[in-house]
Design an enzyme around this catalytic site. Sequence first.
Site, short mmCIF file in Angstrom:
data_model
loop_
_atom_site.label_atom_id
_atom_site.label_comp_id
_atom_site.label_asym_id
_atom_site.label_seq_id
_atom_site.Cartn_x
_atom_site.Cartn_y
_atom_site.Cartn_z
N HIS A 21 0.86 -1.12 -0.06
CA HIS A 21 0.08 0.13 0.21
C HIS A 21 0.77 1.18 0.05
O HIS A 21 1.73 1.24 0.76
CB HIS A 21 -0.81 0.01 1.20
N CYS A 22 0.50 2.16 -1.04
CA CYS A 22 1.54 3.31 -1.18
C CYS A 22 0.72 4.59 -0.78
O CYS A 22 -0.23 5.02 -1.37
CB CYS A 22 2.19 3.31 -2.67
N PRO A 23 1.16 5.30 0.21
CA PRO A 23 0.51 6.59 0.69
C PRO A 23 0.54 7.37 -0.32
O PRO A 23 -0.24 8.41 -0.18
CB PRO A 23 1.06 6.86 2.13
N ASN A 28 -2.17 7.09 -2.51
CA ASN A 28 -3.38 6.84 -1.63
C ASN A 28 -4.15 5.41 -2.17
O ASN A 28 -5.15 5.55 -2.27
CB ASN A 28 -4.40 8.07 -1.93
N ASN A 29 -3.29 4.61 -2.55
CA ASN A 29 -4.03 3.17 -2.95
C ASN A 29 -2.85 2.01 -2.84
O ASN A 29 -1.73 2.30 -2.53
CB ASN A 29 -4.30 3.54 -4.42
#
Length: 326
Positions: A168-170, A173-174
Site C-alpha cells: 500500500h503506497c500512501p 493513496n492506494n
Amino acid sequence: MKSPVHRCRDVERGHGHGQGRAGATCLQAEQRIPISKDVITSSSASAMWFIRDICGIVCAVITWLLLLYAEFVVLFVMLLPSKNLMYSIVNGTLFNILAFLALASHLRAMCTDPGAVPKGNATKEYIESLQLKPGQVVYKCPKCCSIKPDRAHHCSVCKRCIRKMDHHCPWVNNCVGENNQKYFVLFTMYIALISFHALLMVVFHFLYCFEDDWTKCSSFSPPATVILLILLCFEGLLFLIFTSVMFGTQVHSICTDETGIERLKGETGKWGKLPCWEAMQMAFGGPFSLSWCSPFAGLSCKSLSEHVPVPQGEIIEEDIIEIPLN
C-alpha cells in the site's frame, strides 16, 4: 497468498480450530485448484475507485504540490528569463510533457481499482454459484468476509482483499495490485525522469549565472534565485533516488512474478511463475508497444451497473471451506 501450512497455523492460533482438523485441511489444500479471478471478482478495474484515507490524501496532495513547485521554478526561474529561446522551448516542452504524464499516471494509480475482491461474498449461495469441484478448498478472509482467490492479501487501509497486492503506497493513496501496477511503474519512471531533467537544468543554470551577472539570469533577486534552485535541487535529488529504487523494485517484482508482500512473507512455490517477458506483457496489457508508456491505454467508461452481481445470503462462519466429496 499464504501457503496452506501458514494459513492453518493462523487458524489454530486465532480461531481455536483443532489440530487434527487443521492438518486434514492442509492435506486438502495442497490439492486445491486455483479459482479464476473472473468468477470470484465482480468489481471492475475501469470503475472509479478512491480510498478515503486522510494520510493517503495528504501525501497525494503533497506530491502534486511538489510537482507544481518544480514546474514554477523550472518555468519562471530558469526557462522564461533565459536568453536562449530554443533552449527554453525544447526543455520547457520536454519537462511539461513528462510532468503531465507523471500526474496522469499518478491519477490512474490512485483512482484505479487495484484488484479488490468484493466484500461479503463468503456466502453459501455464492460458493455454490462458483461450481467448484469436490474436494476443493477455498479460504474466507475474516476481516472483509470475502472468498480469497490465490495470491490475494488483505489491506488494512483499503479494508479489502487485493489480488497480487504488492504494497500500500500512501503517495498514490492506494494499494499497488494486479490492475494498477502498470500506472504505479509509469508514475515512478516519469518522476525519476523529470527529477533528473530538473537537476540537469539546475546545474546548467548555476553555471550560466556564475559566468554572467546574477541580476540578469533570473527575474528574481539573486538570494531568492539561489534558495529556489537549492530547494529544487534537493527535491529533485531526493525524488530521483526514491523513485528510481521503487521503479527498479517494481520491475523486478514483475519479472520474477513475485509481489513485495509475497517476498516479505516468504510465500513461494504455490503458483506457476510466468517467464519475465510474459509477466511484463501481462502487467502492461499486451505485447510491447508505445501503449506501455501511456497512462491512458485501457481507459474506458464502463459503469458500476455492468458489474457481475454477487449472490446474497448469510456470511458463513468458517475461514476454511472444503467442498464435500459427495
